[in-house]
Design a protein around this motif. Structure first.
Motif, PDB file in Angstrom:
ATOM      1  N   THR A 120       0.840  -1.191   0.000  1.00  0.00           N
ATOM      2  CA  THR A 120       0.000   0.000   0.000  1.00  0.00           C
ATOM      3  C   THR A 120       0.879   1.245   0.000  1.00  0.00           C
ATOM      4  N   ARG A 121       0.242   2.395  -0.206  1.00  0.00           N
ATOM      5  CA  ARG A 121       0.960   3.674  -0.214  1.00  0.00           C
ATOM      6  C   ARG A 121       1.708   3.907   1.099  1.00  0.00           C
ATOM      7  N   ASP A 122       1.120   3.423   2.210  1.00  0.00           N
ATOM      8  CA  ASP A 122       1.781   3.614   3.504  1.00  0.00           C
ATOM      9  C   ASP A 122       2.716   2.451   3.856  1.00  0.00           C
ATOM     10  N   LYS A 123       3.215   1.752   2.825  1.00  0.00           N
ATOM     11  CA  LYS A 123       4.277   0.750   2.916  1.00  0.00           C
ATOM     12  C   LYS A 123       3.880  -0.521   3.664  1.00  0.00           C
ATOM     13  N   LYS A 124       2.605  -0.787   3.762  1.00  0.00           N
ATOM     14  CA  LYS A 124       2.158  -2.021   4.414  1.00  0.00           C
ATOM     15  C   LYS A 124       1.968  -3.105   3.363  1.00  0.00           C
TER      16      LYS A 124
ATOM     17  N   GLN B 245      -0.129  -5.646   1.787  1.00  0.00           N
ATOM     18  CA  GLN B 245      -1.566  -5.934   1.707  1.00  0.00           C
ATOM     19  C   GLN B 245      -1.808  -7.420   1.450  1.00  0.00           C
TER      20      GLN B 245
ATOM     21  N   GLN C 204      10.890   4.684  -2.751  1.00  0.00           N
ATOM     22  CA  GLN C 204       9.736   4.998  -1.914  1.00  0.00           C
ATOM     23  C   GLN C 204       8.451   4.595  -2.653  1.00  0.00           C
TER      24      GLN C 204
ATOM     25  N   ASP D  65       5.528   5.926  -2.548  1.00  0.00           N
ATOM     26  CA  ASP D  65       4.904   7.124  -3.127  1.00  0.00           C
ATOM     27  C   ASP D  65       5.518   7.470  -4.478  1.00  0.00           C
TER      28      ASP D  65
ATOM     29  N   LYS E 106      -7.924   1.707  -3.676  1.00  0.00           N
ATOM     30  CA  LYS E 106      -6.796   2.533  -3.251  1.00  0.00           C
ATOM     31  C   LYS E 106      -5.594   2.204  -4.113  1.00  0.00           C
TER      32      LYS E 106
ATOM     33  N   MET F  48      -2.069   0.972  -4.974  1.00  0.00           N
ATOM     34  CA  MET F  48      -1.108   0.012  -4.447  1.00  0.00           C
ATOM     35  C   MET F  48      -0.187  -0.433  -5.584  1.00  0.00           C
TER      36      MET F  48
END
Length: 198
Positions: free
Chosen positions: A107-111, A113, A146, A148, A188, A190
């Motif tokens: 995911t965008r927040d580096k988790k 999924q 990154q 992002d 979202k 990803m």
């Protein structure tokens, strides 16, 4: 609410000729003319055919322009529903599980999924883990790029990018390379990572 372009709401008059030469003058907002053109893209039907069908569906005192608006909106709605089903997170997970090589979704927040069994097998072998419980304690997965930046690059260029990664757990470290692609999901943004060297 999304921003509406000024020209979208601008009414435009067009004369449409249907079967048998029937000519109808119709005034619709530009966005509906665009929607009808998109609806017909790749179809064997003409705009005249669609207007004839719409005229046949409305009552004696019906409004043809209104019927065409409903027709365009209903088609877009069905299309959106179909696309949302195809690009659901459930289908994305199935895509990852079907991949025969190690793959993950970030995911965008580096988790993480999703991940597949080959990815888990790679981690167990390379990090010499005895069981899955070891992996849940202190596991870290970091890309050299990154997330992002990767999302921005992939969305603007529509390409795949290659980056390095580092996985660490219980004092052991694994480095490698993976190809990143934009994950097909409407919910979202990803990225899918396919391990090419690990």
């Amino acid at each position: 609410m999304r921003h509406v372009e000024e020209h979208d709401a601008e009414p435009k008059f067009r004369a449409i000729i249907g079967k048998g030469g029937a000519r109808r003058g119709i005034r619709l907002e530009s966005v509906y003319w665009d929607g009808l053109a998109w609806l017909l893209n790749g179809s064997r039907q003409s705009l005249g055919d669609v207007v004839d069908q719409a005229a046949g569906q409305m009552g004696e005192n019906g409004n043809l322009a209104s019927m065409l608006r409903v027709l365009a909106f209903r088609w877009m709605w069905r299309r959106l529903s179909l696309m949302e089903n195809v690009y659901s997170v459930e289908n994305l997970n199935a895509l990852i599980q079907a991949c025969p090589t190690p793959a993950i979704v970030l995911t965008r927040d580096k988790k993480i999924q999703f991940f597949n069994e080959p990815f888990m097998t790679m981690l167990k072998q390379k990090l010499v883990l005895g069981n899955i419980a070891q992996l849940s304690a202190g596991f870290r997965f970091v890309l050299d790029t990154q997330v992002d930046e990767a999302l921005q690059s992939l969305s603007s260029r529509g390409k795949m990018i290659t980056t390095g990664f580092t996985a660490t757990c219980a004092g052991k470290q694994l480095t490698g390379q993976m190809n990143l692609a934009m994950a097909p999901s409407h919910q979202k943004q990803m990225v899918i990572g396919y391990v090419v060297r690990g």
